[in-house]
Scaffold this motif. Structure first.
Motif, PDB file in Angstrom:
ATOM      1  N   THR A 166       0.929  -1.304   0.120  1.00 40.31           N
ATOM      2  CA  THR A 166      -0.069  -0.053   0.114  1.00 40.31           C
ATOM      3  C   THR A 166       0.966   1.216  -0.080  1.00 40.31           C
ATOM      4  OG1 THR A 166      -1.884  -1.032   1.151  1.00 40.31           O
ATOM      5  CG2 THR A 166      -1.770   1.309   1.244  1.00 40.31           C
ATOM      6  N   ILE A 167       1.945   1.229   0.763  1.00 37.79           N
ATOM      7  CA  ILE A 167       2.842   2.352   0.858  1.00 37.79           C
ATOM      8  C   ILE A 167       3.386   2.678  -0.698  1.00 37.79           C
ATOM      9  CG2 ILE A 167       5.041   3.302   1.785  1.00 37.79           C
ATOM     10  CD1 ILE A 167       4.492   1.662   4.248  1.00 37.79           C
ATOM     11  N   THR A 168       4.186   1.510  -1.134  1.00 35.11           N
ATOM     12  CA  THR A 168       4.576   1.826  -2.545  1.00 35.11           C
ATOM     13  C   THR A 168       3.456   1.808  -3.595  1.00 35.11           C
ATOM     14  OG1 THR A 168       4.838  -0.550  -3.023  1.00 35.11           O
ATOM     15  CG2 THR A 168       6.621   0.485  -1.857  1.00 35.11           C
ATOM     16  N   ASN A 169       2.556   1.134  -3.609  1.00 30.58           N
ATOM     17  CA  ASN A 169       1.506   1.395  -4.720  1.00 30.58           C
ATOM     18  C   ASN A 169       0.887   2.818  -4.720  1.00 30.58           C
ATOM     19  OD1 ASN A 169      -0.112  -1.774  -4.667  1.00 30.58           O
ATOM     20  ND2 ASN A 169       1.931  -1.466  -5.131  1.00 30.58           N
ATOM     21  N   TYR A 170       0.387   3.358  -3.514  1.00 24.28           N
ATOM     22  CA  TYR A 170      -0.135   4.711  -3.375  1.00 24.28           C
ATOM     23  C   TYR A 170       0.994   5.720  -3.810  1.00 24.28           C
ATOM     24  CZ  TYR A 170      -4.467   3.023  -1.123  1.00 24.28           C
ATOM     25  OH  TYR A 170      -5.527   2.109  -0.732  1.00 24.28           O
ATOM     26  N   THR A 171       2.142   5.597  -3.252  1.00 26.06           N
ATOM     27  CA  THR A 171       3.220   6.664  -3.703  1.00 26.06           C
ATOM     28  C   THR A 171       3.476   6.444  -5.130  1.00 26.06           C
ATOM     29  OG1 THR A 171       4.107   6.371  -1.268  1.00 26.06           O
ATOM     30  CG2 THR A 171       5.317   7.324  -3.030  1.00 26.06           C
ATOM     31  N   GLY A 172       3.642   5.442  -5.626  1.00 25.40           N
ATOM     32  CA  GLY A 172       3.893   5.282  -7.115  1.00 25.40           C
ATOM     33  C   GLY A 172       2.830   6.142  -7.970  1.00 25.40           C
ATOM     34  N   THR A 173       1.620   5.946  -7.516  1.00 27.22           N
ATOM     35  CA  THR A 173       0.565   6.366  -8.239  1.00 27.22           C
ATOM     36  C   THR A 173       0.239   7.930  -8.093  1.00 27.22           C
ATOM     37  OG1 THR A 173      -0.681   4.473  -8.032  1.00 27.22           O
ATOM     38  CG2 THR A 173      -2.166   6.486  -8.407  1.00 27.22           C
ATOM     39  N   ILE A 174       0.728   8.415  -6.812  1.00 26.66           N
ATOM     40  CA  ILE A 174       0.717   9.702  -6.747  1.00 26.66           C
ATOM     41  C   ILE A 174       2.169  10.562  -7.125  1.00 26.66           C
ATOM     42  CG2 ILE A 174       0.747  11.637  -4.935  1.00 26.66           C
ATOM     43  CD1 ILE A 174      -0.926   9.749  -3.028  1.00 26.66           C
ATOM     44  N   ALA A 175       3.286  10.201  -6.852  1.00 23.60           N
ATOM     45  CA  ALA A 175       4.444  10.651  -7.204  1.00 23.60           C
ATOM     46  C   ALA A 175       4.725  10.453  -8.855  1.00 23.60           C
ATOM     47  CB  ALA A 175       5.498  10.231  -6.354  1.00 23.60           C
ATOM     48  N   ASN A 176       4.304   9.289  -9.426  1.00 16.66           N
ATOM     49  CA  ASN A 176       4.514   8.813 -10.690  1.00 16.66           C
ATOM     50  C   ASN A 176       6.057   8.909 -11.131  1.00 16.66           C
ATOM     51  OD1 ASN A 176       3.830   8.019 -13.120  1.00 16.66           O
ATOM     52  ND2 ASN A 176       3.469  10.195 -14.076  1.00 16.66           N
ATOM     53  N   PRO A 177       6.836   8.184 -10.248  1.00 17.70           N
ATOM     54  CA  PRO A 177       8.510   8.323 -10.908  1.00 17.70           C
ATOM     55  C   PRO A 177       8.457   7.655 -11.978  1.00 17.70           C
ATOM     56  CG  PRO A 177       7.782   6.580  -8.837  1.00 17.70           C
ATOM     57  CD  PRO A 177       6.652   7.317  -9.117  1.00 17.70           C
ATOM     58  N   PRO A 178       9.488   8.131 -12.969  1.00 18.91           N
ATOM     59  CA  PRO A 178       9.809   7.155 -14.146  1.00 18.91           C
ATOM     60  C   PRO A 178      10.325   5.734 -13.987  1.00 18.91           C
ATOM     61  CG  PRO A 178      11.529   8.856 -13.716  1.00 18.91           C
ATOM     62  CD  PRO A 178      10.460   9.150 -12.591  1.00 18.91           C
ATOM     63  N   LEU A 179       9.799   4.910 -14.771  1.00 19.35           N
ATOM     64  CA  LEU A 179      10.254   3.483 -14.725  1.00 19.35           C
ATOM     65  C   LEU A 179      11.663   3.477 -15.213  1.00 19.35           C
ATOM     66  CD1 LEU A 179       8.744   0.942 -13.930  1.00 19.35           C
ATOM     67  CD2 LEU A 179       8.219   0.743 -16.396  1.00 19.35           C
ATOM     68  N   GLU A 180      12.417   2.865 -14.554  1.00 17.09           N
ATOM     69  CA  GLU A 180      13.797   2.494 -14.968  1.00 17.09           C
ATOM     70  C   GLU A 180      13.741   1.596 -16.296  1.00 17.09           C
ATOM     71  OE1 GLU A 180      12.556   2.079 -11.703  1.00 17.09           O
ATOM     72  OE2 GLU A 180      14.050   2.916 -10.439  1.00 17.09           O
ATOM     73  N   ASP A 181      14.830   1.631 -17.085  1.00 15.35           N
ATOM     74  CA  ASP A 181      15.079   0.827 -18.316  1.00 15.35           C
ATOM     75  C   ASP A 181      15.135  -0.630 -17.787  1.00 15.35           C
ATOM     76  OD1 ASP A 181      15.534   3.134 -19.751  1.00 15.35           O
ATOM     77  OD2 ASP A 181      17.768   3.054 -19.722  1.00 15.35           O
ATOM     78  N   VAL A 182      15.604  -0.967 -16.756  1.00 14.58           N
ATOM     79  CA  VAL A 182      15.608  -2.443 -16.508  1.00 14.58           C
ATOM     80  C   VAL A 182      14.121  -3.048 -16.184  1.00 14.58           C
ATOM     81  CG1 VAL A 182      15.655  -2.096 -13.959  1.00 14.58           C
ATOM     82  CG2 VAL A 182      16.755  -4.197 -14.948  1.00 14.58           C
ATOM     83  N   PHE A 183      13.123  -2.162 -15.994  1.00 11.71           N
ATOM     84  CA  PHE A 183      11.687  -2.679 -15.792  1.00 11.71           C
ATOM     85  C   PHE A 183      10.910  -2.294 -17.005  1.00 11.71           C
ATOM     86  CE2 PHE A 183      13.139  -1.153 -11.307  1.00 11.71           C
ATOM     87  CZ  PHE A 183      13.294  -2.444 -11.116  1.00 11.71           C
ATOM     88  N   GLN A 184      11.330  -1.475 -17.890  1.00 11.91           N
ATOM     89  CA  GLN A 184      10.892  -1.178 -19.302  1.00 11.91           C
ATOM     90  C   GLN A 184       9.984  -2.261 -19.880  1.00 11.91           C
ATOM     91  OE1 GLN A 184       9.407   1.590 -20.270  1.00 11.91           O
ATOM     92  NE2 GLN A 184      10.399   3.051 -18.861  1.00 11.91           N
ATOM     93  N   GLN A 185      10.508  -3.330 -20.039  1.00  9.16           N
ATOM     94  CA  GLN A 185       9.940  -4.664 -20.655  1.00  9.16           C
ATOM     95  C   GLN A 185       8.789  -4.768 -20.129  1.00  9.16           C
ATOM     96  OE1 GLN A 185      12.496  -8.106 -20.964  1.00  9.16           O
ATOM     97  NE2 GLN A 185      13.208  -7.611 -19.053  1.00  9.16           N
ATOM     98  N   HIS A 186       8.568  -4.873 -18.782  1.00 11.53           N
ATOM     99  CA  HIS A 186       7.306  -5.258 -18.103  1.00 11.53           C
ATOM    100  C   HIS A 186       6.353  -4.219 -17.736  1.00 11.53           C
ATOM    101  CE1 HIS A 186       9.382  -8.988 -17.977  1.00 11.53           C
ATOM    102  NE2 HIS A 186      10.339  -8.373 -17.306  1.00 11.53           N
ATOM    103  N   ALA A 187       6.453  -2.941 -18.502  1.00 14.90           N
ATOM    104  CA  ALA A 187       5.673  -1.884 -18.305  1.00 14.90           C
ATOM    105  C   ALA A 187       4.117  -2.316 -18.470  1.00 14.90           C
ATOM    106  CB  ALA A 187       5.992  -0.553 -19.328  1.00 14.90           C
ATOM    107  N   TRP A 188       3.404  -1.365 -17.536  1.00  8.10           N
ATOM    108  CA  TRP A 188       1.875  -2.051 -17.745  1.00  8.10           C
ATOM    109  C   TRP A 188       1.093  -0.949 -17.882  1.00  8.10           C
ATOM    110  CZ3 TRP A 188      -1.900  -1.500 -13.578  1.00  8.10           C
ATOM    111  CH2 TRP A 188      -2.987  -2.232 -13.595  1.00  8.10           C
ATOM    112  N   GLN A 189       0.155  -0.943 -18.585  1.00  6.25           N
ATOM    113  CA  GLN A 189      -0.802   0.040 -18.832  1.00  6.25           C
ATOM    114  C   GLN A 189      -2.229   0.030 -17.957  1.00  6.25           C
ATOM    115  OE1 GLN A 189       0.179   2.641 -20.871  1.00  6.25           O
ATOM    116  NE2 GLN A 189       2.032   1.709 -20.621  1.00  6.25           N
ATOM    117  N   GLY A 190      -2.398  -1.026 -17.426  1.00 10.29           N
ATOM    118  CA  GLY A 190      -3.553  -1.249 -16.629  1.00 10.29           C
ATOM    119  C   GLY A 190      -4.662  -2.189 -17.274  1.00 10.29           C
ATOM    120  N   GLN A 191      -5.565  -2.600 -16.606  1.00 12.06           N
ATOM    121  CA  GLN A 191      -6.559  -3.787 -17.261  1.00 12.06           C
ATOM    122  C   GLN A 191      -7.464  -3.212 -18.341  1.00 12.06           C
ATOM    123  OE1 GLN A 191      -7.479  -4.625 -12.964  1.00 12.06           O
ATOM    124  NE2 GLN A 191      -7.621  -6.832 -13.853  1.00 12.06           N
ATOM    125  N   CYS A 192      -7.688  -3.992 -19.244  1.00 12.68           N
ATOM    126  CA  CYS A 192      -8.828  -3.624 -20.422  1.00 12.68           C
ATOM    127  C   CYS A 192     -10.178  -3.657 -19.740  1.00 12.68           C
ATOM    128  CB  CYS A 192      -8.456  -4.400 -21.510  1.00 12.68           C
ATOM    129  SG  CYS A 192      -6.823  -4.129 -22.206  1.00 12.68           S
TER     130      CYS A 192
END
Length: 192
Positions: A166-192
């Motif tokens: 909850t700490i990381t998910n909420y902060t990630g949504t509010i702060a929206n830090p850029p995704l590092e290159d190492v994680f880019q291949q698993h970028a996620w756009q959300g559920q359809c």
């Protein structure tokens, strides 16, 4: 149903250990040692010494003996998807695959489905139910989790993981830090 992204640009500084508030530095050092790098999300969380230190305390407990690291990642990935946290989905997909979890299992979770593995499905189902029902699980849901080979103590461990995520998910949504290159291949756009 996907949640609209309200922030398109990070609105919090992404700290290094050197630039972080003094009371955040030991926590960042501990996370850098654990991951080998300092991911952007905890570097943003470091803006609040209180929050980063709470996260590191929970992090240490989540990754202590109990559920396996692969099982932890199943819960963390499910939490990220359930909370629609794109950064955390990419991050935990990467870590889950590093733990040897089959990509079909991570894909199922990323698509809002249960994994095929019985234990992973039980963990994922419980985590999603805890978040969606705010902890109000039924006796049948509890018994279903236990019948998959878990204990009542494991339920409490899953709650600790949900608290950390909850700490990381909420902060990630509010702060929206850029995704590092190492994680880019698993970028996620959300559920359809």
């Amino acid at each position: 149903m996907p949640v609209a992204k309200e922030n398109s640009v990070s609105n919090y500084p992404i700290h290094t250990i050197a630039s972080a508030p003094g009371k955040s530095k030991p926590a960042l050092e501990q996370l850098q040692k654990a991951f080998g790098v300092l991911p952007n999300l905890p570097a943003v969380i470091a803006n609040s010494p209180k929050l980063i230190n709470a996260l590191v305390g929970l992090f240490a407990q989540v990754h202590s003996p109990g559920l396996s690291e692969a099982e932890n990642q199943i819960v963390l990935l499910t939490d990220a998807v359930t909370n629609s946290s794109a950064y955390a989905v990419a991050f935990h997909t990467t870590l889950a695959l590093q733990q040897g979890i089959d990509s079909q299992e991570t894909s199922a979770i990323r698509e809002g489905r249960l994994p095929k593995d019985k234990r992973f499905a039980a963990l994922s189902s419980l985590a999603k139910t805890l978040i969606e029902k705010r902890g109000h699980i039924s006796e049948q849901e509890l018994n279903s989790f236990i019948s998959a080979g878990f204990t009542k103590e494991h339920v409490l461990e899953v709650i600790a993981i949900v608290a950390a995520s909850t700490i990381t998910n909420y902060t990630g949504t509010i702060a929206n830090p850029p995704l590092e290159d190492v994680f880019q291949q698993h970028a996620w756009q959300g559920q359809c």
